[in-house]
Design a protein around this motif. Structure first.
Motif, PDB file in Angstrom:
ATOM      1  N   ALA A 177      13.968 -11.815   6.653  1.00 42.85           N
ATOM      2  CA  ALA A 177      13.227 -11.387   5.127  1.00 42.85           C
ATOM      3  C   ALA A 177      14.135  -9.753   4.743  1.00 42.85           C
ATOM      4  O   ALA A 177      13.888  -9.019   5.541  1.00 42.85           O
ATOM      5  CB  ALA A 177      12.034 -11.660   5.267  1.00 42.85           C
ATOM      6  N   LYS A 178      14.265  -9.549   3.135  1.00 41.47           N
ATOM      7  CA  LYS A 178      14.378  -8.310   2.355  1.00 41.47           C
ATOM      8  C   LYS A 178      13.084  -7.478   2.885  1.00 41.47           C
ATOM      9  O   LYS A 178      11.827  -8.230   2.406  1.00 41.47           O
ATOM     10  CB  LYS A 178      15.290  -8.200   1.490  1.00 41.47           C
ATOM     11  N   LEU A 179      13.057  -6.749   3.546  1.00 36.06           N
ATOM     12  CA  LEU A 179      11.441  -5.800   3.440  1.00 36.06           C
ATOM     13  C   LEU A 179      11.655  -4.760   2.395  1.00 36.06           C
ATOM     14  O   LEU A 179      12.534  -3.887   2.100  1.00 36.06           O
ATOM     15  CB  LEU A 179      10.925  -5.022   4.861  1.00 36.06           C
ATOM     16  N   HIS A 180      10.611  -5.263   1.670  1.00 38.44           N
ATOM     17  CA  HIS A 180      10.403  -3.691   0.447  1.00 38.44           C
ATOM     18  C   HIS A 180       9.584  -2.697   0.712  1.00 38.44           C
ATOM     19  O   HIS A 180       7.432  -3.853   0.631  1.00 38.44           O
ATOM     20  CB  HIS A 180       9.672  -4.663  -1.100  1.00 38.44           C
ATOM     21  N   LEU A 181       9.724  -1.887   0.948  1.00 36.41           N
ATOM     22  CA  LEU A 181       8.374  -0.903   1.562  1.00 36.41           C
ATOM     23  C   LEU A 181       8.139  -0.611  -0.015  1.00 36.41           C
ATOM     24  O   LEU A 181       9.045   0.021  -0.863  1.00 36.41           O
ATOM     25  CB  LEU A 181       9.429  -0.032   2.119  1.00 36.41           C
ATOM     26  N   LEU A 182       6.546   0.177   0.362  1.00 36.29           N
ATOM     27  CA  LEU A 182       6.013  -0.075  -1.179  1.00 36.29           C
ATOM     28  C   LEU A 182       4.799   1.466  -1.626  1.00 36.29           C
ATOM     29  O   LEU A 182       4.553   0.801  -0.028  1.00 36.29           O
ATOM     30  CB  LEU A 182       5.576  -1.273  -1.824  1.00 36.29           C
ATOM     31  N   PHE A 183       5.096   1.801  -1.848  1.00 36.46           N
ATOM     32  CA  PHE A 183       4.344   2.831  -1.883  1.00 36.46           C
ATOM     33  C   PHE A 183       3.696   3.276  -3.803  1.00 36.46           C
ATOM     34  O   PHE A 183       3.901   2.932  -4.643  1.00 36.46           O
ATOM     35  CB  PHE A 183       4.674   4.104  -1.709  1.00 36.46           C
ATOM     36  N   VAL A 184       2.294   2.579  -3.783  1.00 33.23           N
ATOM     37  CA  VAL A 184       2.024   2.943  -5.027  1.00 33.23           C
ATOM     38  C   VAL A 184       1.437   3.979  -5.068  1.00 33.23           C
ATOM     39  O   VAL A 184       0.506   4.449  -4.683  1.00 33.23           O
ATOM     40  CB  VAL A 184       0.730   2.120  -5.155  1.00 33.23           C
ATOM     41  N   ASN A 185       1.897   4.651  -6.401  1.00 32.82           N
ATOM     42  CA  ASN A 185       1.143   5.779  -6.593  1.00 32.82           C
ATOM     43  C   ASN A 185       0.045   5.532  -7.753  1.00 32.82           C
ATOM     44  O   ASN A 185       0.543   5.127  -9.191  1.00 32.82           O
ATOM     45  CB  ASN A 185       2.571   6.562  -7.304  1.00 32.82           C
ATOM     46  N   THR A 186      -0.955   6.524  -7.892  1.00 31.89           N
ATOM     47  CA  THR A 186      -1.742   6.306  -8.503  1.00 31.89           C
ATOM     48  C   THR A 186      -2.168   7.324  -9.586  1.00 31.89           C
ATOM     49  O   THR A 186      -1.669   8.819  -8.469  1.00 31.89           O
ATOM     50  CB  THR A 186      -3.344   5.879  -8.395  1.00 31.89           C
ATOM     51  N   PHE A 190      -1.947  11.584  -7.096  1.00 33.44           N
ATOM     52  CA  PHE A 190      -0.123  11.587  -7.766  1.00 33.44           C
ATOM     53  C   PHE A 190       0.334  12.267  -7.099  1.00 33.44           C
ATOM     54  O   PHE A 190      -0.023  13.612  -6.457  1.00 33.44           O
ATOM     55  CB  PHE A 190      -0.465  11.298  -9.260  1.00 33.44           C
ATOM     56  N   ILE A 191       1.758  11.542  -6.069  1.00 36.27           N
ATOM     57  CA  ILE A 191       2.578  12.873  -6.076  1.00 36.27           C
ATOM     58  C   ILE A 191       4.076  12.696  -6.432  1.00 36.27           C
ATOM     59  O   ILE A 191       4.118  11.643  -6.834  1.00 36.27           O
ATOM     60  CB  ILE A 191       2.679  12.463  -4.602  1.00 36.27           C
ATOM     61  N   THR A 192       4.697  13.549  -6.734  1.00 34.45           N
ATOM     62  CA  THR A 192       6.261  13.270  -7.241  1.00 34.45           C
ATOM     63  C   THR A 192       6.760  12.416  -6.764  1.00 34.45           C
ATOM     64  O   THR A 192       6.895  12.177  -5.947  1.00 34.45           O
ATOM     65  CB  THR A 192       6.716  14.194  -7.501  1.00 34.45           C
ATOM     66  N   THR A 193       7.929  12.017  -7.768  1.00 30.16           N
ATOM     67  CA  THR A 193       8.388  10.535  -6.798  1.00 30.16           C
ATOM     68  C   THR A 193       9.320  11.103  -6.035  1.00 30.16           C
ATOM     69  O   THR A 193      10.061  10.425  -4.806  1.00 30.16           O
ATOM     70  CB  THR A 193      10.134  10.164  -8.271  1.00 30.16           C
ATOM     71  N   ALA A 194       9.946  12.603  -6.362  1.00 29.34           N
ATOM     72  CA  ALA A 194      10.863  13.646  -5.155  1.00 29.34           C
ATOM     73  C   ALA A 194      10.238  13.269  -4.262  1.00 29.34           C
ATOM     74  O   ALA A 194      10.596  13.251  -3.169  1.00 29.34           O
ATOM     75  CB  ALA A 194      11.270  14.145  -5.632  1.00 29.34           C
ATOM     76  N   LEU A 215      13.221   0.426  -0.877  1.00 26.17           N
ATOM     77  CA  LEU A 215      12.367   1.222  -1.004  1.00 26.17           C
ATOM     78  C   LEU A 215      11.914   1.294  -2.228  1.00 26.17           C
ATOM     79  O   LEU A 215      12.006   1.339  -3.720  1.00 26.17           O
ATOM     80  CB  LEU A 215      12.835   2.690  -0.622  1.00 26.17           C
ATOM     81  N   HIS A 216      10.450   1.536  -2.867  1.00 25.31           N
ATOM     82  CA  HIS A 216       9.906   1.125  -4.310  1.00 25.31           C
ATOM     83  C   HIS A 216       8.371   1.887  -4.420  1.00 25.31           C
ATOM     84  O   HIS A 216       7.518   1.823  -3.228  1.00 25.31           O
ATOM     85  CB  HIS A 216       9.166  -0.409  -4.880  1.00 25.31           C
ATOM     86  N   ILE A 217       8.374   2.535  -5.192  1.00 23.28           N
ATOM     87  CA  ILE A 217       7.540   4.055  -5.689  1.00 23.28           C
ATOM     88  C   ILE A 217       6.885   2.796  -7.284  1.00 23.28           C
ATOM     89  O   ILE A 217       7.735   3.158  -8.308  1.00 23.28           O
ATOM     90  CB  ILE A 217       7.843   5.227  -5.679  1.00 23.28           C
ATOM     91  N   TYR A 218       5.604   2.174  -7.130  1.00 27.27           N
ATOM     92  CA  TYR A 218       5.521   1.605  -8.300  1.00 27.27           C
ATOM     93  C   TYR A 218       4.033   2.577  -8.706  1.00 27.27           C
ATOM     94  O   TYR A 218       2.618   2.606  -7.033  1.00 27.27           O
ATOM     95  CB  TYR A 218       4.989   0.304  -7.623  1.00 27.27           C
ATOM     96  N   ASN A 219       4.085   2.936 -10.133  1.00 22.38           N
ATOM     97  CA  ASN A 219       2.736   3.525 -10.612  1.00 22.38           C
ATOM     98  C   ASN A 219       1.592   2.626 -11.256  1.00 22.38           C
ATOM     99  O   ASN A 219       1.612   1.341 -11.906  1.00 22.38           O
ATOM    100  CB  ASN A 219       3.418   3.958 -12.158  1.00 22.38           C
ATOM    101  N   ASP A 220       0.372   3.296 -10.736  1.00 24.76           N
ATOM    102  CA  ASP A 220      -0.907   1.879 -11.165  1.00 24.76           C
ATOM    103  C   ASP A 220      -1.993   2.573 -11.248  1.00 24.76           C
ATOM    104  O   ASP A 220      -1.935   3.781 -10.504  1.00 24.76           O
ATOM    105  CB  ASP A 220      -0.435   0.398 -10.827  1.00 24.76           C
ATOM    106  N   ASN A 221      -2.769   2.331 -11.878  1.00 28.70           N
ATOM    107  CA  ASN A 221      -4.430   2.424 -11.782  1.00 28.70           C
ATOM    108  C   ASN A 221      -4.421   2.254 -10.504  1.00 28.70           C
ATOM    109  O   ASN A 221      -5.370   3.902 -10.763  1.00 28.70           O
ATOM    110  CB  ASN A 221      -4.848   1.927 -12.846  1.00 28.70           C
TER     111      ASN A 221
END
Length: 274
Positions: A177-186, A190-194, A215-221
């Motif tokens: 499987a492809k592993l999608h590593l997810l960091f959710v920014n709230t 909050f931290i910067t994308t960098a 790698l995925h950075i996803y913004n949500d509440n």
């Protein structure tokens, strides 16, 4: 995954979980340890064995008959099965079985229209997820052929996640499987994308066996809604995360989750204890 524990109450959701367990057992030449905890009336647990034995035997007979029907189903053909009927409280019996059989994976069915919040708070499933030494895979709907092509692993990528992450890699690799590593920014954390990218890249630097990933950075509440929204967006087959007691579950799942998002939490979830 040579030893799979499946606690069952013979419900529809338990059969959904059993179908997944059978699929994994066939793929891995594994044994399924089927466990049923008898819910005996209180008077049968009073200790008066002279009065209780006949009734206890009746309940045991009924449970074994249900097991016979269960393992005779077509999808169970060719699967190695070990059957146990116990009279412990459900949670105690499950944790004891995990240790006794050195279980590699626990698979549990769960119901409830309110989704993950209901599933993880105040139930035997929640207790097992929170405390089990083995990974716990929770199934909520019928899956004809369980396979994983896209596996979302949500994390804050702190150092204490590394042992858990190794297990997630192994699980993903077993399915190619492809592993999608997810960091959710709230907004509240909050931290910067960098900074998020650096944190994630530093985290994975030690894992040479990590090859098929993004790698995925996803913004949500909120973290939980971010996980569910992202998983829906990529049509993930499985959501994975770590837990280290109630604090870990609360971090991901406490708080209000709208009905629309919870509907998408019907996809399988696997947890790994830190």
């Amino acid at each position: 995954m040579k030893k799979i524990l499946l606690p069952t109450d013979f419900s529809e959701q338990a059969e959904y979980a059993l179908r997944v367990a059978a699929s994994l057992a066939k793929q891995n030449d594994a044994t399924i340890y089927l466990l049923h905890m008898l819910e005996l009336p209180s008077h049968l647990l009073s200790g008066d064995t002279n009065l209780n034995v006949p009734e206890q035997l009746l309940f045991m007979k009924i449970a074994n008959e249900r097991f016979e029907k269960t393992i005779e189903q077509d999808f169970m053909k060719g699967v190695k099965v070990d059957i146990t009927v116990e009279t412990h409280k459900a949670f105690d019996g499950i944790t004891q079985a995990i240790r006794q059989h050195e279980i590699d994976l626990v698979i549990m069915g769960s119901s409830g229209a309110s989704g993950l919040k209901e599933m993880f708070i105040g139930s035997n499933t929640e207790k097992v997820v929170r405390t089990a030494d083995a990974p716990v895979l929770v199934i909520k709907n019928n899956i004809e052929n369980f396979t994983v092509s896209n596996f979302v692993f949500a994390s804050d990528f702190s150092k204490d996640q590394k042992l858990v992450f190794e297990q997630a890699i192994d699980f993903a690799n077993s399915f190619h499987a492809k592993l999608h590593l997810l960091f959710v920014n709230t907004p509240s954390r909050f931290i910067t994308t960098a900074d998020a990218e650096k944190k994630m890249n530093d985290f994975i630097a030690d894992f040479d066996d990590l090859t098929n990933y993004e790698l995925h950075i996803y913004n949500d509440n909120k973290v939980e809604t971010g996980i569910l929204n992202f998983s829906r967006a990529i049509d993930a087959d499985l959501i994975g995360m770590s837990t280290h007691g109630r604090q870990g579950l609360a971090h991901f799942f406490n708080g209000s989750i709208s009905e629309d998002l919870v509907n998408h939490a019907l996809r399988p979830v696997i947890t790994f204890k830190i």
